[in-house]
Motif scaffolding. Structure first.
Motif, PDB file in Angstrom:
ATOM      1  N   ARG A   1      29.521  21.473  37.848  1.00 19.48           N
ATOM      2  CA  ARG A   1      28.298  22.267  37.841  1.00 19.48           C
ATOM      3  C   ARG A   1      28.556  23.715  37.437  1.00 19.48           C
ATOM      4  N   ALA A   2      27.901  24.145  36.379  1.00 22.59           N
ATOM      5  CA  ALA A   2      28.010  25.543  35.946  1.00 22.59           C
ATOM      6  C   ALA A   2      27.200  26.386  36.916  1.00 22.59           C
ATOM      7  N   THR A   3      27.767  27.510  37.328  1.00 18.95           N
ATOM      8  CA  THR A   3      27.060  28.305  38.335  1.00 18.95           C
ATOM      9  C   THR A   3      26.718  29.718  37.876  1.00 18.95           C
ATOM     10  N   GLU A   4      27.569  30.274  36.991  1.00 16.19           N
ATOM     11  CA  GLU A   4      27.331  31.672  36.615  1.00 16.19           C
ATOM     12  C   GLU A   4      27.930  31.978  35.247  1.00 16.19           C
ATOM     13  N   LEU A   5      27.288  32.900  34.552  1.00 18.98           N
ATOM     14  CA  LEU A   5      27.765  33.294  33.232  1.00 18.98           C
ATOM     15  C   LEU A   5      28.028  34.799  33.254  1.00 18.98           C
ATOM     16  N   LYS A   6      29.324  35.141  33.075  1.00 25.58           N
ATOM     17  CA  LYS A   6      29.693  36.564  33.169  1.00 25.58           C
ATOM     18  C   LYS A   6      30.112  37.088  31.807  1.00 25.58           C
TER      19      LYS A   6
ATOM     20  N   GLY B   1      21.665  32.909  37.515  1.00 17.62           N
ATOM     21  CA  GLY B   1      23.074  32.987  37.131  1.00 17.62           C
ATOM     22  C   GLY B   1      23.297  33.144  35.635  1.00 17.62           C
ATOM     23  N   TRP B   2      22.289  32.838  34.798  1.00 21.91           N
ATOM     24  CA  TRP B   2      22.496  32.884  33.338  1.00 21.91           C
ATOM     25  C   TRP B   2      22.167  34.266  32.760  1.00 21.91           C
ATOM     26  N   GLY B   3      21.460  35.082  33.534  1.00 22.71           N
ATOM     27  CA  GLY B   3      21.165  36.444  33.069  1.00 22.71           C
ATOM     28  C   GLY B   3      20.245  36.478  31.852  1.00 22.71           C
TER      29      GLY B   3
END
Ligand code: NAP
Length: 311
Positions: A83-88, A247-249
């Motif tokens: 599971r993808a949770t965050e994009l930094k 989380g994807w901004g």
């Protein structure tokens, strides 16, 4: 190691984006929190699909399998159950954080569909109690329905198509709360020409049984009727679990991702396609999601490689 492209979601949109990215030789990773195939595989694998161009009739499970096979045989790396949770932002690139690892990538396509969705419940007495014991939200093994009395609930394509799948092997009825259907005319026509008993302008108000469902109480114009039923299959739409979109901004509109005609989001290097995107005229169909995926993939390619023809 750095990926060219990470795609979140392995439904028809995500897999198609992967196929197109592979024709451009982009190093591509596709992540899916559950199993690949999206709604096709998880919600209605046995359901017939008669509007995917090139197939007069196929079923959802088969179409999902073909898409998965196509994307992986073209070279896409596929991680299921991650599971993808965050994009930094990360040293000029992006960093995709998941529940297992983190990956560096040049671009991202969000294709999470309706997210982690669950079927909507009727909310009547007996529904929860008999779930899995005569109350279902997707079609159980058809062998177990043979010669039984089966009630379908809903007026959309899903309910009608599922009823059509079993009407020749079981006694079927269809309960819908209005006197007209939401489903496509072509499917409604098939139902009207079938053996399915149509119970319109009606609501299921109670599900009864002992250790398994034995009857369902239906209300029509204020009148209650208890019908002997062996299984009730509810298809009244789906409700998304809270999508971790923050989380994807990217900019959202009514909980969905805003995109322009290039499937670009508000964040540089981040594109989106499929049921997760919003724009005027959006039509939630597999073929539309696949079309958007081709555009998103092409936009990602132009962003990553800056080819001379895109300048
Ligand atoms: P849907 O189109 O949203 O239909 C849900 C149905 O359930 C509607 O008829 C709705 O009634 C009824 N309903 C909702 N809440 C209810 C409640 N509390 N009690 C009783 N009835 C209730 O859902 P779907 O059939 O799962 O389809 C979802 C999407 O996938 C649609 O866009 C559909 O076109 C698409 N799809 C396409 C295909 C295909 O192209 N072959 C196949 C399956 C699905 P109302 O009409 O009164 O609101």
């Amino acid at each position: 190691m750095i990926y060219d492209l990470i795609i979140i979601g392995a439904g028809p949109a995500g897999l198609t984006a992967g196929i197109y990215a592979s024709t451009r030789k982009l190093k591509t990773l596709i992540l899916d929190a559950t199993e690949a195939g999206g709604q096709l595989a998880s919600l209605y694998p046995e359901k017939g699909i008669d509007n995917y161009p090139g197939y007069i009739m196929t079923d959802a499970g088969q179409l999902a399998a073909h898409l998965i096979n196509h994307a992986t045989s073209m070279g896409c790396e596929l991680h299921e159950g991650e599971r993808a949770t965050e994009l930094k932002d990360f040293s000029g690139h992006l960093q995709m954080v998941t529940d297992r690892a983190s990956y560096e990538t040049k671009a991202v396509i969000i294709a999470t569909g309706m997210g982690l969705f669950k079927p909507k419940r009727i909310g009547c007495p007996g529904e929860l109690e008999f779930e899995g014991r005569g109350v279902y939200y997707k079609l159980p093994d058809r062998e177990t329905l043979k010669n039984k009395r089966i009630m379908f609930v809903g007026g959309g394509n899903s309910a009608l198509e599922m009823a059509l799948l079993v009407c020749d092997q079981a006694e079927t009825c269809l309960v819908h709360r209005r006197d007209t259907y939401r489903a496509d005319e072509a499917i409604v026509e098939k139902v009207q020409g079938s053996k399915i008993e149509q119970i319109l302008s009606s609501q299921v108000v109670e599900i009864r049984g002992t250790d398994h469902v034995t009857s369902v109480v239906v209300k029509t114009n204020g009148k209650l009727e208890e019908r002997p039923i062996d299984a009730i299959i509810v298809n009244i739409g789906t409700a998304s679990e809270a999508l971790d979109m923050e989380g994807w901004g990217v900019e959202l509109e009514d909980g969905l991702i805003k995109v322009d005609t290039d499937m670009c989001t508000s964040r540089r290097g981040v594109f989106a396609c499929g049921d997760v995107v919003a724009y005027k005229g959006k039509y939630k169909q597999i073929v539309v999601a696949c079309g958007e995926a081709a555009i998103a993939s092409n936009s990602a390619y132009k962003y990553i490689k800056e080819p001379y023809w895109a300048k």
